[in-house]
Design a protein around this motif. Structure first.
Motif, PDB file in Angstrom:
ATOM      1  N   LEU A 653      56.213  47.725  64.288  1.00 59.34           N
ATOM      2  CA  LEU A 653      57.068  46.549  64.166  1.00 59.34           C
ATOM      3  C   LEU A 653      57.263  45.925  65.541  1.00 59.34           C
ATOM      4  CD1 LEU A 653      60.096  45.141  64.202  1.00 59.34           C
ATOM      5  CD2 LEU A 653      58.693  44.855  62.147  1.00 59.34           C
ATOM      6  N   LEU A 654      56.925  44.680  65.695  1.00 60.70           N
ATOM      7  CA  LEU A 654      57.071  43.962  66.957  1.00 60.70           C
ATOM      8  C   LEU A 654      58.106  42.845  66.802  1.00 60.70           C
ATOM      9  CD1 LEU A 654      53.278  43.607  67.836  1.00 60.70           C
ATOM     10  CD2 LEU A 654      54.876  45.338  68.676  1.00 60.70           C
ATOM     11  N   THR A 655      58.699  42.446  67.912  1.00 62.82           N
ATOM     12  CA  THR A 655      59.660  41.343  67.900  1.00 62.82           C
ATOM     13  C   THR A 655      59.011  40.124  68.542  1.00 62.82           C
ATOM     14  OG1 THR A 655      61.476  42.920  68.140  1.00 62.82           O
ATOM     15  CG2 THR A 655      61.969  40.613  68.562  1.00 62.82           C
ATOM     16  N   LEU A 656      58.978  39.035  67.794  1.00 60.79           N
ATOM     17  CA  LEU A 656      58.336  37.798  68.241  1.00 60.79           C
ATOM     18  C   LEU A 656      59.355  36.844  68.843  1.00 60.79           C
ATOM     19  CD1 LEU A 656      56.014  35.594  68.233  1.00 60.79           C
ATOM     20  CD2 LEU A 656      56.837  35.008  65.922  1.00 60.79           C
ATOM     21  N   MET A 657      59.002  36.253  69.983  1.00 62.62           N
ATOM     22  CA  MET A 657      59.742  35.115  70.520  1.00 62.62           C
ATOM     23  C   MET A 657      58.826  33.903  70.498  1.00 62.62           C
ATOM     24  SD  MET A 657      59.637  35.738  74.703  1.00 62.62           S
ATOM     25  CE  MET A 657      60.041  34.034  75.077  1.00 62.62           C
ATOM     26  N   THR A 658      59.352  32.756  70.035  1.00 63.88           N
ATOM     27  CA  THR A 658      58.600  31.519  70.143  1.00 63.88           C
ATOM     28  C   THR A 658      58.916  30.890  71.488  1.00 63.88           C
ATOM     29  OG1 THR A 658      60.289  30.086  69.170  1.00 63.88           O
ATOM     30  CG2 THR A 658      58.804  31.222  67.655  1.00 63.88           C
ATOM     31  N   THR A 659      57.953  30.165  72.046  1.00 63.38           N
ATOM     32  CA  THR A 659      58.132  29.596  73.376  1.00 63.38           C
ATOM     33  C   THR A 659      57.329  28.314  73.499  1.00 63.38           C
ATOM     34  OG1 THR A 659      58.062  30.123  75.744  1.00 63.38           O
ATOM     35  CG2 THR A 659      56.211  30.884  74.417  1.00 63.38           C
ATOM     36  N   ARG A 660      57.595  27.554  74.542  1.00 59.75           N
ATOM     37  CA  ARG A 660      56.824  26.335  74.824  1.00 59.75           C
ATOM     38  C   ARG A 660      55.634  26.647  75.704  1.00 59.75           C
ATOM     39  NH1 ARG A 660      61.525  22.459  77.264  1.00 59.75           N
ATOM     40  NH2 ARG A 660      62.813  22.183  75.400  1.00 59.75           N
ATOM     41  N   SER A 661      54.609  25.817  75.613  1.00 63.22           N
ATOM     42  CA  SER A 661      53.562  25.817  76.620  1.00 63.22           C
ATOM     43  C   SER A 661      53.961  24.832  77.723  1.00 63.22           C
ATOM     44  CB  SER A 661      52.222  25.394  76.012  1.00 63.22           C
ATOM     45  OG  SER A 661      52.189  23.989  75.824  1.00 63.22           O
ATOM     46  N   HIS A 662      53.221  24.825  78.802  1.00 64.93           N
ATOM     47  CA  HIS A 662      53.546  23.916  79.900  1.00 64.93           C
ATOM     48  C   HIS A 662      53.197  22.470  79.549  1.00 64.93           C
ATOM     49  CE1 HIS A 662      54.756  23.091  83.990  1.00 64.93           C
ATOM     50  NE2 HIS A 662      53.647  22.394  84.191  1.00 64.93           N
ATOM     51  N   ASP A 663      52.264  22.272  78.627  1.00 61.44           N
ATOM     52  CA  ASP A 663      51.868  20.928  78.207  1.00 61.44           C
ATOM     53  C   ASP A 663      52.644  20.498  76.966  1.00 61.44           C
ATOM     54  OD1 ASP A 663      50.189  20.055  80.154  1.00 61.44           O
ATOM     55  OD2 ASP A 663      48.333  20.432  79.077  1.00 61.44           O
ATOM     56  N   GLN A 664      53.924  20.799  76.936  1.00 58.71           N
ATOM     57  CA  GLN A 664      54.702  20.588  75.724  1.00 58.71           C
ATOM     58  C   GLN A 664      56.141  20.298  76.101  1.00 58.71           C
ATOM     59  OE1 GLN A 664      54.595  24.050  73.224  1.00 58.71           O
ATOM     60  NE2 GLN A 664      56.075  23.271  71.747  1.00 58.71           N
ATOM     61  N   TYR A 665      56.792  19.420  75.324  1.00 60.48           N
ATOM     62  CA  TYR A 665      58.236  19.255  75.444  1.00 60.48           C
ATOM     63  C   TYR A 665      58.817  19.264  74.037  1.00 60.48           C
ATOM     64  CZ  TYR A 665      62.796  18.137  77.056  1.00 60.48           C
ATOM     65  OH  TYR A 665      64.138  18.221  77.323  1.00 60.48           O
ATOM     66  N   ASN A 666      59.581  20.295  73.733  1.00 59.39           N
ATOM     67  CA  ASN A 666      60.040  20.525  72.374  1.00 59.39           C
ATOM     68  C   ASN A 666      58.826  20.512  71.441  1.00 59.39           C
ATOM     69  OD1 ASN A 666      62.580  20.823  73.386  1.00 59.39           O
ATOM     70  ND2 ASN A 666      63.313  18.814  72.777  1.00 59.39           N
ATOM     71  N   THR A 667      58.812  19.677  70.397  1.00 62.44           N
ATOM     72  CA  THR A 667      57.662  19.689  69.492  1.00 62.44           C
ATOM     73  C   THR A 667      56.564  18.731  69.930  1.00 62.44           C
ATOM     74  OG1 THR A 667      58.717  18.012  68.103  1.00 62.44           O
ATOM     75  CG2 THR A 667      59.070  20.330  67.497  1.00 62.44           C
ATOM     76  N   THR A 668      56.762  17.988  71.012  1.00 62.23           N
ATOM     77  CA  THR A 668      55.756  17.036  71.480  1.00 62.23           C
ATOM     78  C   THR A 668      54.696  17.765  72.292  1.00 62.23           C
ATOM     79  OG1 THR A 668      57.400  15.264  71.552  1.00 62.23           O
ATOM     80  CG2 THR A 668      55.359  14.931  72.783  1.00 62.23           C
ATOM     81  N   ILE A 669      53.456  17.673  71.845  1.00 64.65           N
ATOM     82  CA  ILE A 669      52.336  18.343  72.514  1.00 64.65           C
ATOM     83  C   ILE A 669      51.587  17.315  73.354  1.00 64.65           C
ATOM     84  CG2 ILE A 669      50.338  19.836  72.206  1.00 64.65           C
ATOM     85  CD1 ILE A 669      52.951  20.941  71.002  1.00 64.65           C
TER      86      ILE A 669
END
Length: 775
Positions: A653-669
């Motif tokens: 069992l693993l714990t997932l964290m969601t995160t941004r990439s550097h080429d992203q702001y919130n949901t804007t890619i």
């Protein structure tokens, strides 16, 4: 051209020539690498220009400083782009076809130019006149048997003026249904801090960073999410302040930073060390870690008192300004070190080192991002963090304090001017006194509640003032189902995104101006105001010609919607909505009538840099029931969904964290690279500890599927992710959102705050049925 998909270690400091390279690439990509584009860039964060539409980090001077960051440039370039999405574009593509495009591809089409309405017969959007669009919205809203069957979402990019007018309209319409982006990010801050210090805002100003000697950075990655903050960290490091990065991932920007605006560092290829200590708690382990620092601080104080030495805690502050200390201290003394270590994932030795840094500091600032807020026990964590700071009087004095670092540029301001599904009676009383109508008193839907209400058929109209609701929210397939069950969905927006394609039976896309554009109304060009993370309010004027003559400002759209809807309703005195839209200073006058903190609003924003709203806890005024800052006892949680899932599945069992990439702001890619983490040309990756790979019998570079572990019988699965070895605690993995939002159950949210627990999702990995190629 997008990068070739590859994983390649990044050995350079954050910022520097790499940042300037990507600034240039984005200006070229959006076709604004000309005189107009450069003029736009040079006008960012200037007194005669516009406020950055990106993050809520404040400006150092907001007068003559040439200050911008890579992600701010991306936001500005995306808004100032010469690319257009016209009615002809929609005529060439069905909604079904557009749904097959990636979020990056949808963003790349450019600025919307005309209001559009969905045509079910052709599965296409077609042009509609503004008057007809407002009439359609009014028809749907006035046909509802209950105002609570409509939800009104607000993005943190909306100005104070648009947000205030929106909440005024919606409350006269008859509901408090205000799901907003704060529900998904810093709601635990807004809920937690009033219980301890009396107000849900930070207590520091930017000038405090000049006087602190210690900075504790919890759960944030400023080099990507708030790059202008890196300048403050660089200055603090150079003058000898101790900076501790407390984060599961060892982010490159918290190691070394080269300031693109430092001639010396750029010419010499130099950089500045940022953090001198790294602490890597397990996901969800921050509460136990903070509890450990509290326990050790009290132990050190007990020892000092027994020896007759100088006290470690600030006895005077605690006696004069706090309540509940004795019970709090007794519970901390009784806490088990074994439990603290086990639940934090940090050794006792490192916890004691961190405590030593804290007690040595004379002026300590604690900052935090969504690494603290997107957990089940987030409210308790933030309250314990404020209690830890109270132990040594680090609230309400120069160079010390609480610093929540919020995301969107006006997410804090929107909440200040009334975007709140749980308005206070005092606010509603004042609203009624000023405008003469009876405001609804019952609480409305937050973001999670909004999706649930749609699924249950209780919400039939959704109107979004900005944002990308369908992709920002958790449990993506269920959110899609919810939005498609509506009779009407409306999105007020600058660019195309997936939410516009996940539509109700009727649907509208209403194109609006961006902050970089001249907002010309009847009384002349208008400025709008925002409130940054440190409660500074300042005005912003656009300088560019609007992307289309058919655009309306957010404020004007709200006014026309209110006029069309309310003219046939008998909800008290008539409000002249269009009069407010003619001159935004009238809206600011109305805000001043409702809120004492905005006294002299129009005069005060004329000052360069604007004005500070005032935060009572900064002045050691505690707006709590006790009249004091409260110490609150919280046990270390040992029965969370993670604990229960691990009891069944063991170490797999693993714990997932969601995160941004550097080429992203919130949901804007903006692009497909995350260069500081060494990811290029792709987004479907999973960061994982090498020991966990070995334990699972998997290898770096293999492809896996991710499955949530939840107890409601719903299968939540995200397929086709590349495994990437990374420095992350054992048992934890990281991956980008919104790609992994389908794994976050709608019912998994923070206690008391209902923020989705996107940083602590129990998951299992399995080899993907289709082995893909990174090339």
């Amino acid at each position: 051209m997008p990068s070739k998909p590859r994983i390649e270690q990044y050995n350079q400091p954050a910022g520097g020539w790499g940042a300037l390279k990507y600034v240039a690439l984005n200006l070229v990509k959006e076709h604004v690498a000309d005189g107009r584009g450069l003029r736009t860039l040079l006008s960012q964060n200037q007194p005669d220009g516009f406020d950055c539409p990106g993050c809520a980090w404040p400006d150092r001077e907001h007068t003559s400083t040439f200050e911008f960051c890579e992600n701010g440039v991306k936001a500005v370039a995306a808004e100032a782009t010469k690319k257009r999405v016209t009615p002809e574009f929609f005529a060439q593509h069905t909604v079904t076809e557009l749904m097959q495009q990636s979020d990056f591809e949808l963003e790349e089409h450019g600025r919307l130019t005309h209001p559009m309405v969905y045509d079910a017969a052709t599965d296409k959007y077609k042009k509609i006149e503004w008057a007809d669009a407002f009439a359609l919205m009014a028809k749907h809203l006035n046909a509802l048997p209950d105002p609570d069957m409509a939800d009104f979402y607000v993005s943190g990019r909306a100005s104070n003026e648009a947000a205030f007018l929106f909440q005024l309209f919606v409350r006269q319409y008859g509901t408090n249904n205000f799901p907003d982006c704060s529900n998904m990010c810093h709601e635990p801050t807004s809920v937690g801090l009033p219980g301890t210090v009396g107000i849900g805002k930070g207590t520091v100003l930017l000038e405090d960073f000049d006087h602190c000697d210690t900075l504790l950075l919890f759960g944030q990655n400023p080099a990507t999410n708030h790059p202008r903050m890196m300048g403050e960290l660089r200055h603090a490091s150079k003058r000898g302040a101790t900076i501790v990065a407390i984060n599961p991932l060892k982010e490159r920007g918290l190691e070394r930073f080269a300031d693109p605006q430092s001639k010396v560092e750029m010419l010499t290829m130099g950089s500045t060390r940022i953090s001198s200590m790294f602490i890597h708690p397990t996901l969800g382990g921050d509460l136990a870690l903070i509890k450990g620092v509290i326990k050790r601080t009290i132990e050190l104080d007990d020892a000092a008192r027994a020896a007759g030495a100088e006290r470690v805690i600030d006895v005077k502050f605690i006696e004069e300004h706090t309540a509940g200390f004795e019970e709090f201290a007794a519970q901390a003394r009784a806490e088990s070190w074994d439990d603290i270590v086990a639940e934090s994932g940090v050794s006792r030795e490192d916890i004691e080192k961190l405590a030593q840094v804290y007690v040595k500091g004379k002026a300590v600032i604690a900052t935090w991002g969504m690494g603290l807020t997107q957990h089940k026990h987030a409210v308790a964590t933030i309250q314990l963090l404020s209690n830890m700071m109270m132990l040594r009087g680090n609230i309400g004095r120069q160079g010390a304090g609480l610093c929540p670092v919020r995301g969107h540029s006006n997410v804090q301001g929107d909440r200040t001017v009334g975007i709140d599904e749980k308005p206070t009676p005092a606010f509603l009383d004042r609203l009624e006194q000023v405008f003469g109508f009876k405001a609804p008193r019952h609480h409305g839907n937050d973001t999670v509640g909004s999706v649930m209400a749609m699924l249950e058929g209780r919400t039939k109209v959704f109107i979004g003032l900005g944002g990308n609701f369908a992709m920002a929210t958790p449990d993506t397939p269920r959110t899609f189902e919810a939005m498609r069950s509506c009779n009407l969905t409306v999105h007020i927006t600058t660019k195309l995104n997936r939410s516009h394609l996940v539509h109700g039976k009727d649907a509208l896309i209403l194109p609006t101006m961006g902050r970089t554009e001249i907002d010309m109304q009847k009384s002349g060009p208008q400025g709008v105001t925002v409130e940054d993370s440190m409660s500074m309010v300042h005005v912003s004027y656009g300088i560019n010609k609007p992307a289309s003559e058919h655009l309306m400002s957010e404020t004007a759209i709200v006014a026309h919607l209110a006029e069309a809807t309310m003219k046939s309703r008998n909800n008290g005195p008539k409000i002249d909505w269009l009069w407010y839209a003619e001159d935004y200073s009238r809206i600011r006058d109305a805000i001043e009538q409702v809120y004492d903190a905005f006294k002299g609003y129009n005069e005060r924003i004329a000052n360069p840099g604007g004005f500070h709203l005032g935060v009572a806890s900064r002045d050691r005024v505690w707006k709590t029931a006790s009249g004091k800052a409260n110490f609150i006892v919280h046990d270390i949680p040992k029965d969370t969904p993670i604990h229960r899932a691990r009891a069944i599945h063991g170490e797999k069992l693993l714990t997932l964290m969601t995160t941004r990439s550097h080429d992203q702001y919130n949901t804007t890619i903006y692009g497909m690279d995350d260069r500081y983490r060494g990811v290029f040309g792709q987004r479907r990756v999973v960061f994982i500890n090498p020991a966990d790979l070995q334990m699972l019998g998997l290898k770096d570079g293999e492809w896996v599927d991710i499955t949530s572990v939840w107890d409601d019988g719903v299968e939540r699965r995200a397929e086709g992710f590349l495994l990437v070895e990374y420095e992350i605690p054992r048992g934890c993995i990281g991956s980008y959102y919104p790609e992994t939002n389908p794994l976050v159950p709608l019912e998994s949210f923070a206690d008391k705050a209902r923020t989705p627990t996107s940083k602590s999702i129990p998951v299992l990995l399995s080899r993907s049925a289709v082995q893909r190629s990174a090339a």
